[in-house]
Enzyme design. Structure first.
Site, mmCIF file in Angstrom:
data_model
loop_
_atom_site.group_PDB
_atom_site.id
_atom_site.type_symbol
_atom_site.label_atom_id
_atom_site.label_comp_id
_atom_site.label_asym_id
_atom_site.label_seq_id
_atom_site.Cartn_x
_atom_site.Cartn_y
_atom_site.Cartn_z
ATOM 1 N N CYS A 94 -6.195 5.435 48.905
ATOM 2 C CA CYS A 94 -6.516 5.569 47.483
ATOM 3 C C CYS A 94 -5.265 5.290 46.678
ATOM 4 O O CYS A 94 -4.142 5.453 47.146
ATOM 5 C CB CYS A 94 -7.018 6.989 47.225
ATOM 6 S SG CYS A 94 -7.228 7.371 45.479
ATOM 7 N N ASP A 95 -5.469 4.900 45.419
ATOM 8 C CA ASP A 95 -4.363 4.650 44.513
ATOM 9 C C ASP A 95 -3.460 5.879 44.393
ATOM 10 O O ASP A 95 -2.256 5.773 44.194
ATOM 11 C CB ASP A 95 -4.951 4.316 43.136
ATOM 12 C CG ASP A 95 -3.972 3.559 42.282
ATOM 13 O OD1 ASP A 95 -3.075 2.930 42.850
ATOM 14 O OD2 ASP A 95 -4.101 3.606 41.061
ATOM 15 N N CYS A 101 -15.077 10.492 43.451
ATOM 16 C CA CYS A 101 -14.674 10.940 44.786
ATOM 17 C C CYS A 101 -13.888 12.240 44.748
ATOM 18 O O CYS A 101 -13.940 13.042 45.675
ATOM 19 C CB CYS A 101 -13.896 9.855 45.506
ATOM 20 S SG CYS A 101 -12.306 9.506 44.769
ATOM 21 N N CYS A 145 4.585 6.313 32.785
ATOM 22 C CA CYS A 145 3.709 5.662 33.761
ATOM 23 C C CYS A 145 3.593 6.452 35.065
ATOM 24 O O CYS A 145 4.597 6.906 35.620
ATOM 25 C CB CYS A 145 4.235 4.258 34.051
ATOM 26 S SG CYS A 145 3.225 3.383 35.237
ATOM 27 N N CYS A 181 -9.545 16.878 43.907
ATOM 28 C CA CYS A 181 -8.861 15.865 44.722
ATOM 29 C C CYS A 181 -7.889 16.520 45.709
ATOM 30 O O CYS A 181 -7.103 17.396 45.332
ATOM 31 C CB CYS A 181 -8.096 14.925 43.799
ATOM 32 S SG CYS A 181 -7.117 13.713 44.709
ATOM 33 N N CYS A 230 -13.090 28.870 46.976
ATOM 34 C CA CYS A 230 -14.030 27.830 46.560
ATOM 35 C C CYS A 230 -15.436 28.123 47.090
ATOM 36 O O CYS A 230 -16.423 27.890 46.393
ATOM 37 C CB CYS A 230 -13.583 26.460 47.050
ATOM 38 S SG CYS A 230 -11.970 25.982 46.426
ATOM 39 N N CYS A 254 7.003 1.827 31.403
ATOM 40 C CA CYS A 254 6.849 2.920 30.432
ATOM 41 C C CYS A 254 7.304 4.233 31.056
ATOM 42 O O CYS A 254 7.035 4.511 32.225
ATOM 43 C CB CYS A 254 5.393 3.059 30.003
ATOM 44 S SG CYS A 254 4.836 1.683 29.017
HETATM 45 S S1 SF4 Z 1 -10.812 24.686 43.026
HETATM 46 FE FE1 SF4 Z 1 -12.841 24.363 42.074
HETATM 47 S S2 SF4 Z 1 -14.344 25.103 43.581
HETATM 48 FE FE2 SF4 Z 1 -12.315 25.933 44.172
HETATM 49 S S3 SF4 Z 1 -12.232 27.958 43.197
HETATM 50 FE FE3 SF4 Z 1 -11.250 26.508 41.808
HETATM 51 S S4 SF4 Z 1 -12.895 25.844 40.415
HETATM 52 FE FE4 SF4 Z 1 -13.883 26.794 42.180
#
Ligand code: SF4
Length: 383
Positions: free
Chosen positions: A275-276, A252, A22, A329, A316, A19
């Site tokens: 991981c995939d 995860c 995909c 991720c 973050c 596809c």
């Molecule tokens: S990546 Fe997630 S934890 Fe980091 S600043 Fe953006 S929303 Fe906040």
């Protein structure tokens, strides 16, 4: 190794459809030698015995991925069941299969039903745009075939999850995607955001824009929480709720760096990747039959992958949704942070918007749950 989970890809990335939408299509180029591939019996025995032996839990989960449901493959899975019974040692074996559903027939369904397989079926499409349905390379729309497969699963009373890739096109009509999936009987919807970085920089034209995932999820959440919470499962929403209740994220992608959770992807007897999403020569581990699950996790290459989830960047660390996001991720960390490094999640804008939007709902659901009501009782308080 409680949180180590392995997806076994018996037939590599090969598929009879190819596809255009995909996610695995470009992965076939990584394995030009694997054009006709089937796991040999010795390796399969080792794989199954090892997986059962190295787990101390009562339930042993085997997650398979196989798109071509041919009669050969059916014989392969019959052999899998034989071997699992042989090596089970009284443990409870659970099998899941991710498939496109192509060539699914009554024989397969009887096999799935008899052996309690949990099925995930790909409904990857630009569903709302009926005249622009996903095409295989042969230019045939896959939608009628997918719908036929789902009808067969329903006929045999087999539970299934739908897995839908959200791309730059179908993200523009979230409710049409949602109602379409409902109309074909999906009661468990998994959404995968399409995001393919290009070697020369930027992303593939089919990829979502950074803010688009948030808009898509918010729109569906608004309808879901008012009409369908409690009857339709959407893991993304349910995992968020779990985190709001103080339980570590079960997905995860949203776990912190030091969380002991791994998903391995294996082309049995061939390669093993963390991981995939990391199927890439850079992240190959050695053939799985040379390792116990414990040693796989300790391997050097595995550590390289883990290092891609470093401590949170400054943005973050001070983010109000960091507990539920954790920079997402590692594969998606290509956006430039304030200090000019590509270390921030591409979907940061989406995650901020979505998790902020659902906060009042999550708090209300948590309050209901703490008072022994079900979270879905929130419906009666919403207009
Ligand atoms: S990546 Fe997630 S934890 Fe980091 S600043 Fe953006 S929303 Fe906040």
């Amino acid at each position: 190794m409680e949180h180590c989970h392995m997806i076994a890809k018996h037939s590599t990335e090969l598929c009879n459809l190819y596809c255009t939408c995909c996610l695995s299509l470009n992965k076939t180029q990584l394995y030009p030698e694997c054009q006709t591939y089937c796991t040999d019996d010795t390796t399969l025995q080792l794989f199954i015995r090892q997986k059962i032996d190295t787990r101390e839990t009562k339930d042993i989960l085997f997650s398979w991925k196989d798109d071509e449901l041919t009669s050969d493959r059916l014989n392969f899975f019959k052999r899998v069941i034989e071997l699992q019974q042989q090596f089970a040692q009284g443990k409870n074996i659970i099998n899941t299969l991710l498939t496109s559903g192509m060539l699914l027939d009554d024989d397969w369904c009887i096999f799935f039903k008899t052996n309690n397989f949990l099925i995930s079926i790909s409904v990857d499409s630009d569903i709302p745009l009926r005249n622009n349905n996903p095409k295989s390379i042969s230019s045939k729309s896959t939608t009628p075939m997918v719908e036929k497969s789902i009808n067969l699963l329903q006929k045999h009373d087999i539970e299934f999850t739908t897995l839908t890739v959200i791309n730059a096109l179908n993200c523009q009509q979230p409710l049409r995607v949602y109602h379409y999936l409902k109309s074909i009987g999906s009661r468990h919807m998994l959404f995968i955001p399409l995001f393919e970085p290009l070697a020369q920089g930027g992303v593939d034209a089919k990829s979502l824009a950074p803010a688009a995932l948030g808009t898509f999820l918010k729109t569906i959440f608004y309808t879901w929480v008012r009409l369908d919470i409690g009857t339709i499962k959407i893991p993304f929403f349910e995992r968020a709720f779990v985190t709001w209740c103080g339980v570590p994220a079960p997905a995860c992608a949203f776990t912190p760096f030091n969380n002991n959770y791994s998903v391995f992807a294996s082309k049995i007897s061939d390669d093993l990747c963390q991981c995939d999403r990391f199927i890439n020569s850079k992240f190959l581990l050695s053939p799985p039959h040379q390792y116990s699950t414990t040693t796989m996790r300790e391997s050097t290459i595995n550590k390289i992958v883990e290092q891609r989830k470093p401590p949170l960047v400054k943005e973050c660390a001070s983010c109000k949704v960091k507990l539920v996001c954790n920079d997402g991720c590692p594969k998606d960390r290509i956006a430039f942070s304030q200090r000019g490094a590509p270390e921030l999640n591409y979907f940061c804008e989406s995650y901020q918007a979505f998790f902020t939007y659902v906060d009042p709902y999550m708090l209300m659901m948590r309050a209901l749950w703490e008072q022994n009501y079900t979270p879905s009782d929130i419906r009666q308080y919403l207009v």
